[in-house]
Structures are given as C-alpha cells and as structure tokens.
Enzyme design. Sequence first.
Site, PDB file in Angstrom:
ATOM      1  CG  HIS A  80      49.883  44.341  64.756  1.00  0.00           C
ATOM      2  ND1 HIS A  80      50.241  43.136  65.323  1.00  0.00           N
ATOM      3  CD2 HIS A  80      51.028  44.887  64.281  1.00  0.00           C
ATOM      4  CE1 HIS A  80      51.555  42.965  65.205  1.00  0.00           C
ATOM      5  NE2 HIS A  80      52.055  44.017  64.572  1.00  0.00           N
ATOM      6  N   GLY A 111      55.664  40.108  69.742  1.00  0.00           N
ATOM      7  CA  GLY A 111      55.708  40.177  71.198  1.00  0.00           C
ATOM      8  C   GLY A 111      57.095  40.478  71.717  1.00  0.00           C
ATOM      9  CG  HIS A 140      56.828  41.569  64.847  1.00  0.00           C
ATOM     10  ND1 HIS A 140      55.820  40.929  64.172  1.00  0.00           N
ATOM     11  CD2 HIS A 140      56.364  42.821  65.135  1.00  0.00           C
ATOM     12  CE1 HIS A 140      54.776  41.754  64.067  1.00  0.00           C
ATOM     13  NE2 HIS A 140      55.087  42.909  64.637  1.00  0.00           N
ATOM     14  CD  GLU A 178      59.138  46.401  67.187  1.00  0.00           C
ATOM     15  OE1 GLU A 178      58.351  47.350  67.313  1.00  0.00           O
ATOM     16  OE2 GLU A 178      58.757  45.209  67.101  1.00  0.00           O
ATOM     17  CG  ASP A 190      53.346  48.368  64.303  1.00  0.00           C
ATOM     18  OD1 ASP A 190      53.025  47.178  64.093  1.00  0.00           O
ATOM     19  OD2 ASP A 190      54.149  48.686  65.203  1.00  0.00           O
ATOM     20  CG  ASP A 191      49.979  48.167  66.676  1.00  0.00           C
ATOM     21  OD1 ASP A 191      49.365  47.101  66.563  1.00  0.00           O
ATOM     22  OD2 ASP A 191      51.203  48.227  66.925  1.00  0.00           O
TER      23      ASP A 191
END
EC number: 3.5.4.4
Length: 337
Positions: A14, A170, A197, A200, A278-279
């Site tokens: 991201h 989100g 996504h 999860e 991911d982040d």
Amino acid sequence: MIDLLLPLTDIHRHLDGNIRAQSILELGHQYNVTLPARDLEALRPHVQVTKNEPDLVSFLQKLDWGVSVLGSLDACRRVAYENVEDAVKAGLDYAELRFSPYYMAMNHKLPVAGVVEAVIDGITAGCRDFDTDIRLIGIMSRTFGTEACQQELDALLSQRDRIVALDLAGDELGHPGALFTSHFRQARDAGWHITVHAGEAAGPESIWQAITHLGAERIGHGVTAIIDPRLMTHMAENGIGIESCLTSNIQTSTVESLDKHPLVHFLRYEIPATINTDDPAVQGIEIRHEYEIAAPLAGLTAVETRKAQENGLNIAFISEQEKQQLREKVLRKRGTA
C-alpha cells in the site's frame, strides 16, 4: 531466503500505508497539522505498530496520521515518489503499489481525480530516476460506502491507461463485496485486472464472493481460505493467487502466530501464493524481513520460499513478455544471461 537470480517482487504493497515517519513530521509542519508528537521518536509509536493490534480496524488507524498530512497534491506527489525510492532501497525489482485516492484526499478535501494524477506523476518520476518498474493498483475504500467508492472509481477511470487493476479494501465485515458488483463490472469493462482484499477479517464466503461476484484474479490476504478445502481446490485449479502478508496478519491479530499462518498450506495445495509486505512503514518491516525471518517461522522450506518468490512474478499484472524481460534484466544484473 531470497533467490537473487529471480526477480524480487511485492505485489501487495500500500502506497498510503508506506508514508515515512520523517515525511509525516515534515508535512505536518508544512500544512499545520497537529500531530501527537513533535519529534520523530515520539511520533513513531503513533504511526508504526509497536505491538500487535487487536483487530484489522485498529491496525488501519495507524495509517490515518500518514494521510492526515497530505495537504496538497504536491504532498501526494512527494509520498508517491518516496514510495518508489523505498521499493528500490528494499531491493525490489518489481512492485505493484496500491492506493486509495479518496482516503488520501479526504482530510484536506483535495480533488480525488487530482490525487490520482499526482500519484501517477510521482511514480513516473520515481521510476525514471531509479530505473525500476512500478505499476499502480487503484483501491476503492469500502469503509466509506458505495457512493464514495464510485467517486473513487470515476477518478481512477480518468487515468485508466495508467492503472493496471482495481482493488477493494477497508472494513470487510461491515461492507461486503456484494455491495460493489457494479463498480467491478465497470473496472472489468475498462480492461483492468481485479484483486480484492478478502478472507482477512471475514470468512471464506467473502473470498467466494470476490471471485464469483467481482471477478477477482487474486485475493489479498485470503487467510480464511484454509478452512474451505473446496475453495482452495477452486483457487488452485483456476490459478487464483493469494497475496500473503505474513507479518501484517500477525500484527492485525488475523492469525495468532507465524507458525499457524496458512501460507505454507496454500503453497502445498498448489495455489499460486506469494510473499508481500502490506504497509511497510506502518509495520516497521521490509520485504527482506518477510523472506528471511517471517517465512521460515511460518514453516516454509527454502524450496517453498523460492516457489512463493516465483509466484510473485508469475501472477503479476503485466504481460508474459514483460515478465520475461524482467527475468532477463535480473540475470544480466546479478547473474549470467
């Protein structure tokens, strides 16, 4: 371990979850944003995970400070450029950066289409300066509802030739994929690839929905596929990839511990599963950590880790010709052609 003769990829990364803490501090000062701390080390616990979060939503709140300082399109351009530099410093040969223009725009009421253009400008400049290959995936932030997602989609479609895929991210539990079927129909009509996504925060039914209703070719995270053998068989037989993010899944408490992560089982099921970050800035990790520390702790053998690395390029949203060119470039750089 990383095989240096194979392209190293990160296809679930991201952009708006990888804003440097130093940049948050500087942009906060520039745009008069009141941050929870005035120096870097005091700010870090607010913008970076220091202990596992209780759930996904709590984890995502760490990202909010990063986008809170995006006070202009120039700021968006800057963080996009820095994302390219970070990818190169991490040793990546290819990455797909995903971003939510609505999320990046909302704090300072920036034009959503302008954010898309600014991000593209920053990525283009970064790829030129650092001689690398980065593609962009547009995100619809389901948390903000279907109408905001349509605004986001319209902005992304205005630059459709510069975007390779559409994603939905989100609050998975509160905003299921079924609400967004028309959005994804528009994306497919534009010729985009689809990644979603799913699995999860919600169960395997969310993954089924992403595949059958939204047209997903890849699934982000997808950890709950492990409890549905029929789903895993379907994914393996149809080449539907899983973008695994090992450390992220522990930090969000999606998976209890690395030794319980399902990635190794996905690989043994012959699902084209991959290793990603991911982040990175929020997590305090990079791709090397995922390969050299997280993957062995998750039970992957060296052969399985190499397979995951191969899968990263095999299921990338680029042409077969581009994949082969990247393989040859890596061999020229680090081996023998």
